[in-house]
Design a protein around this motif. Structure first.
Motif: not given
Length: 135
Positions: A9, A51, A55, A113, A117
Motif C-alpha cells: 500500500p 498506514w 499495519e 487507505e 484497510l
C-alpha cells in the motif's frame, strides 16, 4: 545488509501520488510546481505514516485498531490545520492551486487507505477460528 520492508500500500500511495503530480506538472508547466508539490506532500506523508501505524497495530493488537484510528484522526486534524497555515501564510504560496492539490490528494489518498484497510481487515478476519465470520 538488510533492506527496509516496504508494504505494497505504501508503494502504491507514493507511486500514484508522484505519478499524478508529474502528469499535472508536465501538463501545466513548472509555474505551479511548488503549490502542487506541497499540496501533495502533507496528505502523502500523513497517509504513509497512518498506514504504517495501522499495519503495525493490526498485526500486534487488532483490538486496538479503532482507538488508534480515532487518535490518528485527531492528530491529523491538528497537524493539517497547522500545515495549511504554514504553507499559505508562512511560505506565501498561492491558495487556489495549493488547496486544489491538497484537497485532491487528501481525498484520493483516504479512498486508497480505505480500500487497503478493507483488505487488511478481511485478512485479519480470515485468521479467526472457525469459518472466519464474526458472530
Amino acid at each position: 545488509m538488510t533492506l527496509l520492508k516496504v508494504s505494497a500500500p505504501v508503494v502504491w500511495m507514493v507511486g500514484a501520488s508522484v505519478g499524478a503530480w508529474l502528469v499535472v506538472v508536465f501538463a501545466t508547466g513548472s509555474r505551479l510546481m511548488p503549490e502542487l508539490l506541497l499540496g501533495m506532500a502533507g496528505p502523502l506523508v500523513s497517509a504513509v505514516v497512518t498506514w504504517l501505524v495501522l499495519e503495525r497495530t493490526q498485526s500486534a493488537a487488532p483490538e486496538r485498531l479503532t482507538g488508534v484510528m480515532i487518535t490518528a484522526f485527531g492528530v491529523k486534524v491538528l497537524l493539517f490545520a497547522a500545515y495549511v497555515v504554514v504553507i499559505l501564510a508562512g511560505l506565501g504560496m498561492r491558495p487556489k492551486p495549493f488547496m486544489l492539490s491538497f484537497t485532491g490528494y487528501y481525498v484520493g489518498l483516504h479512498v486508497v487507505e480505505a480500500l487497503f484497510l478493507r483488505r487488511l481487515l478481511a485478512a485479519g478476519v480470515s485468521r479467526w477460528p472457525g469459518d472466519g465470520r464474526l458472530t
